[in-house]
Design an enzyme around this catalytic site. Sequence first.
Site, PDB file in Angstrom:
ATOM      1  N   HIS A 181      -3.582 -13.553  12.726  1.00 49.30           N
ATOM      2  CA  HIS A 181      -2.831 -13.412  11.400  1.00 49.30           C
ATOM      3  C   HIS A 181      -3.366 -12.068  10.515  1.00 49.30           C
ATOM      4  CE1 HIS A 181      -1.420 -14.453   7.182  1.00 49.30           C
ATOM      5  NE2 HIS A 181      -2.521 -14.354   6.537  1.00 49.30           N
TER       6      HIS A 181
ATOM      7  N   GLU B 173      -7.856 -20.642  -3.049  1.00 52.34           N
ATOM      8  CA  GLU B 173      -7.920 -20.854  -1.700  1.00 52.34           C
ATOM      9  C   GLU B 173      -9.085 -20.780  -1.125  1.00 52.34           C
ATOM     10  OE1 GLU B 173      -5.240 -17.795  -0.500  1.00 52.34           O
ATOM     11  OE2 GLU B 173      -3.446 -18.580  -1.673  1.00 52.34           O
TER      12      GLU B 173
ATOM     13  N   ALA C 267       0.891  -1.265   0.158  1.00 53.31           N
ATOM     14  CA  ALA C 267      -0.001  -0.046  -0.076  1.00 53.31           C
ATOM     15  C   ALA C 267       0.575   1.261  -0.040  1.00 53.31           C
ATOM     16  CB  ALA C 267      -0.891   0.052   1.114  1.00 53.31           C
TER      17      ALA C 267
ATOM     18  N   ARG D  45     -11.672 -11.396   6.498  1.00 52.33           N
ATOM     19  CA  ARG D  45     -10.894 -11.402   5.174  1.00 52.33           C
ATOM     20  C   ARG D  45     -11.033 -12.483   4.423  1.00 52.33           C
ATOM     21  NH1 ARG D  45      -5.614 -11.689   3.184  1.00 52.33           N
ATOM     22  NH2 ARG D  45      -5.012 -12.713   5.236  1.00 52.33           N
TER      23      ARG D  45
ATOM     24  N   GLY E 270       0.485 -16.619   0.415  1.00 52.28           N
ATOM     25  CA  GLY E 270      -0.560 -16.977  -0.514  1.00 52.28           C
ATOM     26  C   GLY E 270      -0.614 -16.393  -1.722  1.00 52.28           C
TER      27      GLY E 270
ATOM     28  N   ARG F 255     -11.923 -19.066   6.205  1.00 49.67           N
ATOM     29  CA  ARG F 255     -10.877 -19.030   7.339  1.00 49.67           C
ATOM     30  C   ARG F 255     -11.329 -19.061   8.742  1.00 49.67           C
ATOM     31  NH1 ARG F 255      -5.783 -15.095   5.269  1.00 49.67           N
ATOM     32  NH2 ARG F 255      -5.218 -16.837   3.674  1.00 49.67           N
TER      33      ARG F 255
ATOM     34  N   HIS G 108      -5.507 -17.177  11.711  1.00 49.12           N
ATOM     35  CA  HIS G 108      -5.166 -18.116  10.514  1.00 49.12           C
ATOM     36  C   HIS G 108      -5.126 -19.530  10.850  1.00 49.12           C
ATOM     37  CE1 HIS G 108      -3.521 -20.095   7.045  1.00 49.12           C
ATOM     38  NE2 HIS G 108      -3.523 -18.932   6.418  1.00 49.12           N
TER      39      HIS G 108
END
Length: 578
Positions: free
Chosen positions: A381, A132, A33, A416, A66, A320, A271
């Site tokens: 995570h 994923e 970012a 997320r 990932g 997740r 996670h």
Amino acid sequence: MTAPEVRIPRALAAPAPGWTTSADVIVVGSGIAGLTCALRLRERVDRVLLVTKTVLDEGSTAWAQGGIAAALHPEDSPEEHLDDTLVAGVGLCDRDAVEALVTEGPRRVRELVALGAEFDLDAEGEIKLTREGGHHRDRIAHAGGDATGREISRALIAALHRVIDDPGIEVVEHALVVDLLQGGSGAGGSGSESGTSGDGAPVVGVTLHVIGEGQLDGVGAAYARAVVLATGGLGQIYTSTTNPPVATGDGMAAALRAGARMTDLEFIQFHPTVLFLGEGSTGQQPLISEAVRGEGAFLVDASGRRIMEGRHELADLAPRDVVARAILETMREQGTDHVFLDARHLGGDFLEERFPSIVASCRSLGFDPATDLLPVAPAQHYASGGVETDLHGRTSLPGLYACGECSCTGVHGANRLASNSLLEGLVFASRIASDIPARIAAGELSDVVVPSVPTHAGGVVGEGALLDSSQRLTVQRAMTAGSGPVRSGESTTQTAAELARLAAMPPSTAAPGPRTWETTNLLHLGQVLTELAHRREETRGGHVRSDFPDGDDAQWLRRQSVVVAPDRSLTVTERSMP
């Protein structure tokens, strides 16, 4: 036992600034970012100051195993990516923000390639895509198998080095943001014409502590038309995390103290598959990427029973929060502190080619994914909440922007979706880099004013309550026990009481300095996170309440925000979702 009232100081105690600098825009942070924002701003404003806490490549981006999610395949679509994101967010995503993410994402990823990022390619020379958890399509782009974040970071830093001699951009490493500098009602731009801006005093700069390796030394004041926070997450608030040591929530905490609106802080993603190194292991823990399950690995208990069968239509590739909750339930039922990930059937050759970093990390710790069951347990995570922004990255404070993990764009909601974080940083940093120059041209962001005497955000030494760095593990243990993967009204009350005790310790026991400021930042964020977790009496996404195990849309289809008032008290508001 009732939770004590939370009171947050408006600034950290720090020495008076001994130097000043200025720029049109200050960008704090050097992950995907911050680097994207700084590089794009450099093309459109006269001077950008990029400051980073250690060195350019030590942020969380480089640790992303990932990948980056985007609808790049002809059979995929932004609409399908949007649907998967909304499902993972459990009703609390901002749909407009998600639409911006998924529609602009593919173009931004291709721009990364044009910049020099080298993603893994298939036999036809196209970007190779995998799947994923929570995704119904193969849409995850990888680089170096499991080194996507490091490759993206490398490409962005290389682009920065190509323009490093440009007087339009300056980089200061080893710079810790202490607090935000705020001006009067006329400084920094009104910001109230759209989005979330306009609720507090304008931000006109930051106070920074630069250690000897940097270009400047000690505490100084940096002034700008706008400040962009891209400072990453708060993973070090827990005893075990996948985050690097620099993730102490500095930007979030500075924004909180300045009065910026913070939203969704109770939603922390744990996670599911972090390598379990034994009781008492703390700090950054080895992550076993979700992509390993994407290639066919699965979770089992000690008897070999598959944990995720029958729990979700996507089984081991469920979102997740679903997988983490299943692991925690199994551990509780069986009285164990971990379960196992079975990747043995994938074969050593495939694992070494597809996941070279993970295999090397596991083997260095005595585990071989090709021959051993890997002990895993959930660990912190990702923070789904943070400094609330609108679609342009503007916060509730005029002149202050935020992007990346320290921000809350509304994309993630309560949980997320895998590999959306790198994309979010990329998309919203680009949006900020378009918004700031447009506002400068329109006269909405005031000229930089450097006072003859540097502004002092905090009090003099001894006035503010700082928590000594020796208490950091105490904060982490309290947060893990009461506001960790599983919470309850009783546990959050106990954590709040312990954090209040730490906050009330005599300030004379702690001298200002980076380790003390970091520890105090974790304390402040922990107090607010615990308060919001205590209030949310249901289970949703990353927030799990053992005393309220079910979701309650009728009562809790709403988001919580908090603002620190001038008297240091917290004002908590709730907004219903459509």
